[in-house]
Motif scaffolding. Structure first.
Motif, PDB file in Angstrom:
ATOM      1  N   GLY A   1       8.777 -58.223 -18.202  1.00 28.11           N
ATOM      2  CA  GLY A   1       7.598 -57.559 -17.643  1.00 28.11           C
ATOM      3  C   GLY A   1       7.687 -56.050 -17.736  1.00 28.11           C
ATOM      4  N   THR A   2       8.855 -55.499 -17.444  1.00 22.26           N
ATOM      5  CA  THR A   2       9.058 -54.052 -17.530  1.00 22.26           C
ATOM      6  C   THR A   2       8.964 -53.589 -18.978  1.00 22.26           C
ATOM      7  OG1 THR A   2      10.533 -54.194 -15.608  1.00 22.26           O
ATOM      8  CG2 THR A   2      10.603 -52.174 -16.896  1.00 22.26           C
ATOM      9  N   SER A   3       9.497 -54.392 -19.893  1.00 24.85           N
ATOM     10  CA  SER A   3       9.444 -54.056 -21.311  1.00 24.85           C
ATOM     11  C   SER A   3       8.002 -53.981 -21.810  1.00 24.85           C
ATOM     12  CB  SER A   3      10.223 -55.098 -22.120  1.00 24.85           C
ATOM     13  OG  SER A   3      10.027 -54.915 -23.509  1.00 24.85           O
ATOM     14  N   LEU A   4       7.175 -54.937 -21.398  1.00 29.75           N
ATOM     15  CA  LEU A   4       5.774 -54.927 -21.831  1.00 29.75           C
ATOM     16  C   LEU A   4       5.069 -53.651 -21.387  1.00 29.75           C
ATOM     17  CD1 LEU A   4       4.621 -58.620 -21.246  1.00 29.75           C
ATOM     18  CD2 LEU A   4       4.917 -57.458 -23.441  1.00 29.75           C
ATOM     19  N   LEU A   5       5.344 -53.214 -20.158  1.00 26.84           N
ATOM     20  CA  LEU A   5       4.710 -51.997 -19.656  1.00 26.84           C
ATOM     21  C   LEU A   5       5.179 -50.771 -20.444  1.00 26.84           C
ATOM     22  CD1 LEU A   5       2.865 -50.655 -17.587  1.00 26.84           C
ATOM     23  CD2 LEU A   5       4.841 -50.482 -16.048  1.00 26.84           C
ATOM     24  N   ILE A   6       6.478 -50.705 -20.737  1.00 26.38           N
ATOM     25  CA  ILE A   6       7.018 -49.580 -21.512  1.00 26.38           C
ATOM     26  C   ILE A   6       6.437 -49.582 -22.922  1.00 26.38           C
ATOM     27  CG2 ILE A   6       9.109 -48.591 -22.521  1.00 26.38           C
ATOM     28  CD1 ILE A   6      10.643 -49.736 -20.105  1.00 26.38           C
ATOM     29  N   ILE A   7       6.427 -50.758 -23.558  1.00 26.00           N
ATOM     30  CA  ILE A   7       5.879 -50.872 -24.913  1.00 26.00           C
ATOM     31  C   ILE A   7       4.429 -50.412 -24.944  1.00 26.00           C
ATOM     32  CG2 ILE A   7       5.160 -52.533 -26.685  1.00 26.00           C
ATOM     33  CD1 ILE A   7       7.667 -54.168 -25.958  1.00 26.00           C
ATOM     34  N   ALA A   8       3.656 -50.848 -23.948  1.00 23.55           N
ATOM     35  CA  ALA A   8       2.244 -50.490 -23.901  1.00 23.55           C
ATOM     36  C   ALA A   8       2.053 -48.978 -23.825  1.00 23.55           C
ATOM     37  CB  ALA A   8       1.580 -51.170 -22.710  1.00 23.55           C
ATOM     38  N   ALA A   9       2.756 -48.351 -22.901  1.00 20.04           N
ATOM     39  CA  ALA A   9       2.569 -46.918 -22.683  1.00 20.04           C
ATOM     40  C   ALA A   9       2.999 -46.095 -23.886  1.00 20.04           C
ATOM     41  CB  ALA A   9       3.336 -46.488 -21.436  1.00 20.04           C
ATOM     42  N   LYS A  10       4.189 -46.370 -24.413  1.00 28.43           N
ATOM     43  CA  LYS A  10       4.671 -45.520 -25.498  1.00 28.43           C
ATOM     44  C   LYS A  10       3.943 -45.794 -26.811  1.00 28.43           C
ATOM     45  CE  LYS A  10       8.808 -48.228 -26.721  1.00 28.43           C
ATOM     46  NZ  LYS A  10       8.493 -48.445 -28.141  1.00 28.43           N
TER      47      LYS A  10
END
Length: 267
Positions: free
Chosen positions: A191-200
């Motif tokens: 879940g944290t990875s998806l948020l990071i991927i989305a933002a960057k």
């Protein structure tokens, strides 16, 4: 729409399915699909990939937020240097890459071929990361978080640079970093990875708006199908063992990486 383009749009659904199932991997498919099936220039495809992966991951991360499976502290530590790296890479480094990249009396390496070869090497690294058994790493508990700030920040910058060059979200690097360095449980790392991927990814795409013409109707249609796929993948994740799926996908990515290397150097 010809058969190849139909396959390309169908593959966009699989990109979302992969992101929904394992929190990564789908981004590693986007560039080959856009280049080989949709016939788009690799440099433009890397920009489109950022938008597709970023938008799809953002929507997918919402369900993890609702389940309290996103660690915002870890996301910030990892994401800030990643954001800076991906934006600078797309805004300044990519436009500065010469074409051809290398040239001699008997050899010439064009920019587009160089991008695809580098991407193939990234795919090989990604496949090994997915194939390796990480069950022992998934045993961490959220209560025992111990952040190694410098190492997490450094990997964030490296993943951001990689994202900027090839348009891959980097989930195959982010998830192991969150599990090993931040000691997040596997589902929270996803879940944290998806948020990071989305933002960057979306920040990186902003760096392209002044450099690359965007075919918005095509890009929005392709992205919409990928979003459909992430909902399907999130649903299937309830029934499919994630570790087995990740290994199978890793072998698939390995074969694709070898194919790209062969196609760009021999065929």
């Amino acid at each position: 729409m010809n058969t190849i383009q139909f396959l390309g749009f169908s593959a966009s659904i699989l990109i979302g399915v992969s992101l929904g199932l394992i929190g990564g991997g789908g981004s590693i498919l986007t560039l080959p699909v856009l280049v080989y099936l949709m016939g788009i220039n690799p440099l433009v495809s890397s920009a489109y990939s950022l938008f597709v992966v970023g938008t799809t991951s953002l929507i997918g991360s919402v369900s993890y937020m609702r389940k309290a499976l996103v660690n915002y502290r870890a996301a910030v530590v990892f994401a800030i240097p990643s954001f800076v790296a991906v934006f600078l890479t797309r805004r300044y480094i990519m436009p500065a890459i010469p074409d051809p990249v290398l040239m001699s009396d008997s050899f010439s390496l064009g920019r587009n071929v160089a991008i695809m070869l580098f991407f193939a090497l990234v795919m090989l690294a990604a496949s090994l990361s997915m194939i390796r058994d990480r069950r022992n790493q998934a045993a961490g508990q959220a209560e025992s978080l111990r952040f190694n700030y410098p190492v997490i920040a450094l990997e964030g910058a490296l993943v951001g640079t990689l994202t900027g060059i090839v348009g891959a979200g980097g989930g195959f690097l982010i998830i192991p970093a969150l599990v090993v360095l931040a000691r997040l449980p596997m589902k929270m790392a996803v879940g944290t990875s998806l948020l990071i991927i989305a933002a960057k990814s979306l920040i990186g795409f902003l760096g392209d708006l002044s450099n690359i013409p965007i075919d918005w109707p095509f890009l929005l249609e392709f992205t919409a199908l990928s979003v459909v796929g992430i909902f399907v993948g999130s649903y299937l994740s309830r029934f499919v063992p994630g570790q087995k799926l990740k290994k199978a996908f890793g072998w698939f990515v390995l074969m694709m990486g070898v194919y790209i290397l062969v196609k760009e150097t021999i065929l």
